[in-house]
Design an enzyme around this catalytic site. Sequence first.
Site, short mmCIF file in Angstrom:
data_model
loop_
_atom_site.label_atom_id
_atom_site.label_comp_id
_atom_site.label_asym_id
_atom_site.label_seq_id
_atom_site.Cartn_x
_atom_site.Cartn_y
_atom_site.Cartn_z
N TRP A 284 -90.25 24.72 -14.51
CA TRP A 284 -89.13 25.46 -13.95
C TRP A 284 -89.58 26.84 -13.45
CZ3 TRP A 284 -85.50 24.98 -11.01
CH2 TRP A 284 -84.26 25.60 -11.07
N LYS B 137 -83.03 26.93 -21.42
CA LYS B 137 -81.88 26.20 -21.98
C LYS B 137 -82.17 25.82 -23.42
CE LYS B 137 -80.56 24.16 -17.54
NZ LYS B 137 -80.70 22.99 -16.67
N LYS C 65 -76.06 19.87 -23.44
CA LYS C 65 -76.16 18.63 -22.65
C LYS C 65 -77.46 17.88 -22.96
CE LYS C 65 -79.33 20.23 -19.75
NZ LYS C 65 -80.56 19.66 -19.19
N ASP D 101 -74.73 19.34 -15.03
CA ASP D 101 -76.04 19.14 -15.67
C ASP D 101 -76.04 17.92 -16.58
OD1 ASP D 101 -78.65 19.75 -16.10
OD2 ASP D 101 -78.30 21.60 -17.21
N THR E 13 -78.71 14.98 -16.25
CA THR E 13 -79.65 14.72 -17.34
C THR E 13 -79.47 13.35 -17.97
OG1 THR E 13 -79.22 17.03 -17.82
CG2 THR E 13 -80.71 15.93 -19.28
N ARG F 103 -86.49 14.62 -19.27
CA ARG F 103 -87.37 14.40 -20.44
C ARG F 103 -86.57 14.03 -21.68
NH1 ARG F 103 -89.93 20.29 -19.53
NH2 ARG F 103 -90.69 19.90 -17.43
N ASN F 104 -85.40 14.67 -21.83
CA ASN F 104 -84.60 14.38 -23.03
C ASN F 104 -84.11 12.93 -23.01
OD1 ASN F 104 -84.40 17.07 -24.47
ND2 ASN F 104 -83.92 17.61 -22.35
N GLU G 296 -86.17 20.04 -24.81
CA GLU G 296 -85.43 21.04 -25.61
C GLU G 296 -84.40 20.41 -26.54
OE1 GLU G 296 -86.02 24.14 -25.86
OE2 GLU G 296 -86.36 25.16 -23.97
#
Length: 338
Positions: free
Chosen positions: A12, A106, A190, A243, A247, A254-255, A280
């Site tokens: 990012w 985040k 999220k 978002d 996501t 990635r999550n 995260e």
Amino acid sequence: MSRAAVIGAGSWGTALAKLLGEKGHRVRVWSYEASVAEQLRERRVNEVYLPGIEVPAEIEVSTELADTLEGAELVIAVVPSHAFREVMKAAASYVPQGAIVLSATKGIEVDTLKRPSQILAELLPDNPSPAVLSGPTFAREVAEGDPTAIAVASRDPDVARHAQHFVNTDRFRVYTNEDVLGVELAGALKNVIALAAGIADGLRYRSNSRAALITRGLAEMTRLGLAMGARASTFAGLAGLGDLVLTCSSDLSRNRTVGVRLGRGEMLEEILASMRMVAEGVRTTKAARQLARTHKVEMPIVEEVHHILFEGKSPKRATADLMLRSPKPELWGGTDAT
Ligand SMILES: NC(=O)c1ccc[n+]([C@@H]2O[C@H](COP(=O)([O-])OP(=O)(O)OC[C@H]3O[C@@H](n4cnc5c(N)ncnc54)[C@H](O)[C@@H]3O)[C@@H](O)[C@H]2O)c1
């Protein structure tokens, strides 16, 4: 043309540095890893965190916070949440007086349950209204110029407008918002729902399950936000629903990917050991569960994700327990947002 410092050279940070450089700002980037700094300086590419994307030649890269921050009018903090306090503490004395300080991180600090803007306000008392930037933005798509929209929030509307002006481009549309708490909470929470959506995908459930998780996930995110003093409308906006949809739906998340692997039966430790980039949502699950308890808010999806990640519960059992909760009205608890 203004001087901008980007603290963090992950995906990012690299994408934001490219955007600011192409907008004509003079940009310096701080990298935690010397090898990444060297690649960016010599080859103009961050092969580890944003492979294949070239950054403008004018962007300067350093591993020294003092060099990076000298003369900066805009400071973007974009390190993973677990390193946020440590890095920004080391940076604080070099942040120029009057600079606009913006967090693009985040997450929520697990030990203190503080958001990045609260940590910034603590470390930079002369700069009491830092801004936060959050929304549906995969770094790669921003770096490749896809039209994108994002929210920027600060308690001080002038700071939000300044930050908007600094970052907005014809491909990156920035909306101001005064609800700092809502924007930051939504951006962090999220990721937990994305883990759940990935787990459902990994269990080979399909569109119905994902839509249910997105909608009921938004309901519990909003419930916590309202209990803490955020606005429901923020959760329906870019940092919330925007978002969340991004996501929970894309393979770039990635999550969600961690969730898919959990749903297929892999162990969390082996998944995390195979990743260099941060997901995260794993840490945020701990913080979110604690916030839910502190504010006495029901967050059943967060609760089940916590059971799966940290208590060895099987994803199938967790799904069954979610579905077998006592039947409820869709809207309850005194507000339409629940
Ligand atoms: N990647 C995205 O598309 C995206 C989009 C919006 C927001 N974000 C948020 O931006 C923040 C940064 O994520 P990212 O995707 O750029 O990270 P990343 O996973 O791509 O890279 C991690 C970065 O953290 C650095 N790092 C690792 N350990 C560190 C430490 N102890 N101290 C300081 N730095 C350390 C690494 O050198 C690397 O630069 C996260 O909070 C993330 O949620 C990411």
